[in-house]
Scaffold this motif. Structure first.
Motif, PDB file in Angstrom:
ATOM      1  N   ASP D  33     -21.424   1.846 -27.681  1.00 57.84           N
ATOM      2  CA  ASP D  33     -20.973   1.567 -29.051  1.00 57.84           C
ATOM      3  C   ASP D  33     -19.463   1.357 -29.147  1.00 57.84           C
ATOM      4  OD1 ASP D  33     -23.564   2.165 -29.423  1.00 57.84           O
ATOM      5  OD2 ASP D  33     -23.240   3.956 -30.657  1.00 57.84           O
ATOM      6  N   ASP D  34     -18.719   1.950 -28.214  1.00 55.27           N
ATOM      7  CA  ASP D  34     -17.265   1.798 -28.291  1.00 55.27           C
ATOM      8  C   ASP D  34     -16.777   0.644 -27.419  1.00 55.27           C
ATOM      9  OD1 ASP D  34     -17.648   2.738 -25.763  1.00 55.27           O
ATOM     10  OD2 ASP D  34     -16.074   4.257 -25.837  1.00 55.27           O
ATOM     11  N   TYR D 131     -11.557  -7.602 -26.760  1.00 55.17           N
ATOM     12  CA  TYR D 131     -11.910  -8.249 -28.024  1.00 55.17           C
ATOM     13  C   TYR D 131     -13.057  -9.209 -27.824  1.00 55.17           C
ATOM     14  CZ  TYR D 131      -7.633  -6.524 -30.184  1.00 55.17           C
ATOM     15  OH  TYR D 131      -6.663  -5.720 -30.695  1.00 55.17           O
ATOM     16  N   VAL D 142     -12.529  -9.737 -33.105  1.00 58.82           N
ATOM     17  CA  VAL D 142     -12.516  -8.318 -33.500  1.00 58.82           C
ATOM     18  C   VAL D 142     -12.600  -7.484 -32.229  1.00 58.82           C
ATOM     19  CG1 VAL D 142     -13.650  -8.742 -35.725  1.00 58.82           C
ATOM     20  CG2 VAL D 142     -15.045  -8.187 -33.704  1.00 58.82           C
ATOM     21  N   ASP D 146     -15.812  -2.548 -32.356  1.00 57.35           N
ATOM     22  CA  ASP D 146     -16.224  -2.683 -33.762  1.00 57.35           C
ATOM     23  C   ASP D 146     -17.536  -3.456 -33.856  1.00 57.35           C
ATOM     24  OD1 ASP D 146     -13.870  -1.456 -34.185  1.00 57.35           O
ATOM     25  OD2 ASP D 146     -12.911  -3.099 -35.310  1.00 57.35           O
ATOM     26  N   GLN D 150     -21.150  -1.944 -35.071  1.00 56.56           N
ATOM     27  CA  GLN D 150     -21.807  -2.567 -36.217  1.00 56.56           C
ATOM     28  C   GLN D 150     -23.221  -3.015 -35.839  1.00 56.56           C
ATOM     29  OE1 GLN D 150     -20.852  -6.639 -37.444  1.00 56.56           O
ATOM     30  NE2 GLN D 150     -19.320  -5.654 -38.770  1.00 56.56           N
TER      31      GLN D 150
END
Lengths: 278, 155, 421, 334
Positions: D33-34, D131, D142, D146, D150
């Motif tokens: 997730d990170d 990114y 992004v 993130d 999401q």
């Protein structure tokens, strides 16, 4: 098994007299032999805490080396470098840094392996051994001690060595399988007194050519009282090869060693001959 | 059993050991200092190298009792992730670590050299490391790491 | 392709744990209540075990179990064939494990191991592979092969008759290589135990955890899903940790006693418990034209497999395939053999068959160059593989054959130095 | 007298199991997730550094740093079978499996991102420096973390499992004809030696090693493999020999089975040639075994160059050299 850690020589001798225990010097051989079962001592008398046995000093024209002086200490000693060069050289290549830090010159004699690194140098340098028992002291030439079997009586302690400082020059060379951690396959130590360019009192000792290191008095005499030059060197080469041939007889290592000793002898002696080769 | 007193990595210990017990066994089994490795048990490989009273020794050839009264440094006493010893930093950065089994002994031999001689020559480095066998890296990077650590120490 | 992380000098994450002495090798893990196990090995190179008397060992306080062949459900393991016993009833080499003692401490286990009495019927031996190949010598593995020839690989390409006819210079020589040990610094060690799931967990240093799992499961009659092999740090391998060493024995002891079991080889035990590099006898005959073009090569290669097959077939195949060296030779005849003897078993070691033949083919190249009167570099440049070259097995090399680039880079270093006294 | 000589050795090596034996590696990849990732593979790192190579491969594909990648290996309860760490196969074979796996996880990530960035094709999305965004438009990106976080809230997972199989066929058993290995790795080394004609002792003064690696995924590790290989080669050529007596090992100890020490190994200059192998990860092929091959030949050829004797049986011990010299000089039975 009992373990003793005496603080003085007298205390050590007293224990040895009453206990049948074995003296423990650096232990790099003894600890190994105990583990493999080759040696099974009834007790150990650790000499490591007797600081007087570690001393390296000059007394009345003689170099005094305590039996518990390590190869590293000897190999770093300015005094040994100047007065007992062959021994100093032997200390540079023995084992590894770790082993040199732990192994002692007295232990090297006590263990008395055929390839013991320190003994040819001590023999060539004319070292006397100082032994002690509870009954008293005995000082004798190293070559005499090396002819005894067993080497030491129960309870006899190697206190140290006297090396005469009569201006002799000495050199040592060793042939090993590799450049560190190598057991000597052959070692040669030579010492010479020089009157101008004439040799006197030449002493040649060999290691790893038989059961124990030995001094060849005949060769020493042969090389004494002559001009130190390449001719003498070549004469020595032929003689030393003959000595090795006789000493090794039909042993498997003989064909190689009796040839290769030439190079080792040459290296030992040339390290004495002043620059330019005379 | 005999009682011995030791200082290991700056901590004092009193231990009861067997007369025939080797120092490596006391360190590994009694003190849990498992960074000291046994590779050959006969003082040939140097994997068990520790620093005893300022000198490197093979802890497989020293009896625990012989170390009575000594000050010891094992790999656990050298550097940590926050502040690695320059030797450790250089070993990692140069790539002197492969399988890593010889590494603790190598680090201690190198550290001991630099403690005594901050400007070692290449020959001195080679000799100082000659009692530690390595089968993976081929020594090249190990010797270079020691050299770099020495140079860093000078700055 | 432009890359940023790939191709860069990233430092290894594992190096930090290693410089701090934190990394766990198998000797560094222990469990409360673990037994210590020691193997009893055969002093004979070929023998039948007649009886094992463990009474004197079991009398010792602290001895928990002595296990032998009869205690192993499926007593075999091996990488190509399962021809190696976990605990032998029939010994084919010095060092074959015949029994294992489990005790409360290492000292007790080692002492007890000395008290296990094994009675052997000593059998005839053969140590020379050429001798062992003879059809009248009794085979060591009759269920595998009718003779001691485990494997023969022929390579035939072109016509030898034509090849020799074109050769202006022919060099014929025999080369021999020795038994070599991997001499990795970390001796084999294992910790085996049953975990809370009832699964057998084996922590060790291996080159192939999944293979070890299969062999353990097979020997003990378990499902793969009941056995976990977890690799700890591996202190060098070089091929010496491909075959099973202590893993199955430790697992067996843990399974039988329901206790965690620790095993550690001494250096001497280590020498006896892993494979060796194959010694090879290589008879070479190589021919070239006077302008240095290789035209024919014939070779007979005999590898000593020792007591068990291990990877011998693959090793002697690799030896054969690489026997020409990286050179185009249109006419080739090679015969490569793997032969059983009562020597320590040979297996994988860095170079795997190609490390032996390089001595032969590169010596031949220098000898040919000398005979023809060109430099060692020159003779190689005239024969090396390039993209599109065909090997002795008929394989066309389709991409990435940059030996010419390698030689270009090394050329400046081939200047002969002076002599010194 | 001490005499010097230089010798050359070339070698080749077919990597992988070969001869049609199924040579398969597998890998699992999960993108967290990170934005960091974990790769699981059965490939055991035996010290050569495969784990760090796999981290570099995954990092490269995801536009991350190697330290963002966790590599866990060699545990049969957690990792898929990736074959043995041998045959110079892990960088190539498991490297390919890891690359396939990360690309598969990445492709679902790119598909998801393409939707988010209203890009009609995932081809228009790139991962770079942590990114994720539109290729060629730095304003539309992004942090990877993130986007993955999401995605997680929407039930998307970027997890993959892949296998890679090397190409190899069995040779004909009668003629040995066929294509048994792929790829092949090449190399050459030169050695300069000094031979003492009196003691037969050979000292290696310098080794230069040039090896073909396809693409050096980590130059430090390539140099390490070369130096280690050369050192083993020196031991093989000059020192190492198991002495057997009726099958019993007479020297089962490091005091009698001698491997080179730091003082026995000369300066080693290591170079590599990069000529990409199209089937390898980023063009790479293996180097582990090839690194030791030419050394023995270079040393034996150098001895001949120095003193004119051809040693045909290794190790080239001082005994063998003195014997050969004596034979050459016509001295018999010394």
């Amino acid at each position: 098994m009992k373990y003793f850690q005496p603080q003085s020589v007298d205390e050590a001798l007293e224990i040895a007299h009453t206990s049948e225990a074995t003296f423990l010097a650096g232990g790099t051989d003894l600890v190994l032999h105990m583990r493999t079962g080759k040696v099974q001592p009834l007790g150990l008398i650790d000499l490591g805490k007797i600081s007087v046995l570690r001393e390296i000093k000059e007394i009345e024209g003689s170099l005094e080396i305590g039996s518990m002086a390590t190869f590293a200490e000897l190999g770093k000693s300015e005094l040994v470098f100047r007065k007992a060069h062959a021994l100093w050289q032997a200390c540079q290549t023995m084992g590894s840094p770790q082993i040199r830090n732990q192994a002692t010159i007295g232990g090297n004699l006590g263990n008395c392996s055929p390839a013991a690194d320190g003994l040819p140098a001590l023999l060539a340098l004319g070292a006397e051994v100082c032994l002690s028992t509870k009954a008293g002291n005995e000082i004798l030439p190293l070559e005499s001690l090396l002819s005894r079997t067993p080497l030491l009586e129960q309870g006899a302690l190697i206190r140290g060595f006297h090396i005469p400082m009569n201006g002799q020059k000495s050199g040592f060379a060793k042939l090993g399988r590799r450049k560190a951690l190598a057991i000597a396959r052959l070692s040669v130590a030579v010492s010479v007194q020089l009157n101008g360019s004439r040799t006197d009192n030449v002493r040649v000792a060999l290691g790893a050519v038989g059961r124990r290191a030995f001094l060849s008095e005949a060769l020493g005499q042969e090389l004494s009282g002559q001009e130190l030059n390449n001719e003498l060197l070549e004469k020595g080469v032929i003689e030393v090869q003959r000595i090795v041939r006789e000493a090794l007889g039909t042993r498997a290592s003989a064909p190689y060693k009796r040839v290769a000793v030439a190079g080792v002898f040459r290296e030992a002696l040339t390290s004495i001959i002043p620059e330019g080769g005379q | 059993m005999i009682e011995i007193k030791l200082v290991v990595n700056e901590k004092p210990y009193t231990l009861n050991v067997e007369p025939s017990e080797r120092l490596i066994d006391a360190l590994r089994n009694r003190l849990g200092l498992l960074g000291t490795k046994e590779g050959c048990g006969e003082g040939e490989c140097g994997a068990c190298t520790i620093i005893m009273d300022g000198k490197t020794v093979n802890s497989c050839l020293v009896l625990a009792a012989q170390a009575n009264g000594s000050v010891l440094t094992t790999i656990e006493g050298v550097g940590n992730r926050r502040s690695p010893h320059p030797v450790q930093k250089a070993f990692v950065e140069v790539g002197a670590v492969q399988c890593g089994f010889c590494t603790p002994g190598m680090v201690l031999s190198a550290k001991n050299l630099l403690d005594k001689n901050s400007h070692p020559s290449e020959t001195e480095i080679g000799i100082a490391m000659s009692g530690n066998l390595c089968r993976c890296t081929g020594y090249d990077k190990i010797l270079r790491a020691v050299k770099i650590a020495a140079e860093e120490g000078k700055q | 392709m432009k890359t940023s992380v790939v191709g860069s000098r990233v430092t290894r994450e594992d190096a930090w744990g290693k410089v701090f002495g934190q990394t766990k090798f198998p000797a560094d893990v222990n469990l409360p209540g673990q037994l210590y196990a020691v193997v009893i090995r055969s002093p004979h190179p070929h023998a039948r075990v007649l009886s094992i008397n463990s009474d004197y060992a079991l009398e010792m306080a602290g001895v928990v179990a002595v296990l032998s062949a009869k205690d192993v459900p499926h007593n075999a393991h091996g990488v190509l064939f399962r021809d190696q016993p976990v605990l032998a009833e029939y010994v084919r080499m010095v060092g074959d494990p015949v029994a294992v003692v489990g005790a409360e401490t290492e000292e007790i286990a080692r002492e007890a191991a000395k008290r296990v009495q094994v009675e052997y019927e000593v059998l005839p031996t053969v140590f020379d592979p050429e001798e062992a190949m003879k059809p009248d010598v009794l085979p060591l593995h009759p269920s595998l092969r009718p003779t001691n020839v485990l494997y023969h690989m022929p390579i035939r390409r072109g016509s030898m008759e034509e090849g020799w006819a074109k050769a202006d210079v022919v060099i014929e020589k025999e080369y021999n290589t020795q038994h070599v040990d991997h001499a990795f610094l970390q001796p084999e060690a294992v910790l085996a135990y049953l975990d809370e799931r009832g699964h057998l967990v084996v922590q060790t240093a291996t080159q192939y955890a999944h293979y070890d799992r299969g062999e353990i499961a097979h020997a003990l009659g378990l499902r793969f899903s009941q056995v976990q092999v977890k690799t700890l740090a591996v202190g060098g391998a070089f091929g010496g940790r491909e075959d099973i060493s202590l893993q199955v024995i430790a697992a067996l002891m843990a399974w039988k006693t329901l206790r965690p079991v620790k095993m550690e080889n001494t250096r001497e035990e280590s020498f006896y418990s892993h494979s060796k590099r194959h010694p090879m006898r290589m008879q070479y005959k190589t021919g070239a034209t006077k302008d240095g073009k290789l035209v024919a090569m014939e070779a007979k290669i005999v590898g000593d497999s020792g007591a068990y097959a291990s990877w011998s077939i693959n090793v002697l195949r690799k030896a054969a395939v690489h026997a020409t060296g990286p050179y185009v030779i249109p006419n080739v005849s090679i015969d490569s053999y793997a032969v059983f003897t009562n020597n320590p078993f040979s297996g994988a070691m860095r170079g795997f068959g190609a490390a032996q033949t390089v001595l032969a083919y590169e010596s031949q190249m220098d000898l040919l160059a000398k005979e023809i009167g060109i430099s060692p570099l020159e003779i190689r440049l005239r024969n090396i593989f390039k993209v599109g070259s065909t090997t002795a097995t008929g394989q066309v090399l389709t991409s990435s054959v940059p030996l010419d680039q390698c030689l270009a880079k090394i050329t400046p270093y081939l200047q002969r130095g002076g002599e010194s006294e | 007298m001490k005499k010097r000589g230089i010798g050359l050795g070339c070698s080749w090596y077919g990597t992988g199991y070969g001869n049609g034996f199924p040579d398969v590696s597998s890998a699992f990849v999960e993108i967290h997730d990170d934005g960091s990732a974990t790769v699981l593979t059965g490939a055991v790192d035996v010290g050569q550094g495969s784990n760090s190579i796999f981290a570099q491969i995954v990092a490269e594909e995801l536009g991350l740093e190697a330290q963002d990648i966790c590599v866990y290996s060699g545990d049969t309860d957690a990792t898929p079978d990736s074959g043995t760490t041998a045959a110079t196969r892990q960088t190539y074979n498991t490297g390919n499996a890891v690359l396939k796996a990360v690309r598969q996880a990445k492709s679902s990530l790119l598909v998801y991102a393409a939707r988010e960035f209203s890009c009609p094709t995932p081809e228009g999305i790139e991962l770079k420096e942590g990114y994720i965004g539109v290729k060629g438009d730095p304003s539309r990106r992004v942090p990877l973390a993130d986007l993955v976080f999401q995605a997680r809230l929407r039930g998307e997972r970027f997890i993959s499992a892949e296998s890679s199989t090397a190409r190899s066929t069995p040779v004909d058993p009668e003629t040995g004809q066929g294509a048994p290995y792929w790829p092949y790795s090449f190399g050459c080394q030169s050695a300069e030696v000094e031979v003492d004609t009196e003691t037969g002792v050979v000292q290696v003064l310098k080794v230069v090693a040039v090896h073909d690696v396809g693409k050096a995924l980590n130059p430090t590790q390539v140099e390490g493999q070369i130096a280690g290989g050369v050192t083993q080669g020196i031991g093989y050529a000059l020192l190492e020999e198991l002495e057997l007596d009726e099958g019993k090992i007479k020297n089962p100890a490091f005091s009698s089975y001698l491997i080179p020490t730091a003082l026995d190994v000369p300066n080693i200059e290591a170079f590599f040639v990069e000529d990409a192998e199209s089937t390898g990860p980023f063009g790479a092929k293996g180097l582990g075994e090839p690194a030791m091959l030419p050394t023995v030949a270079a040393i034996i050829n150098a001895i001949d160059d120095a003193v004119g004797v051809r040693i045909t049986s290794i190790p080239a011990t001082p005994e063998k050299i003195l014997k050969a010299l004596a034979e050459k000089n016509g001295e018999v039975n010394r």
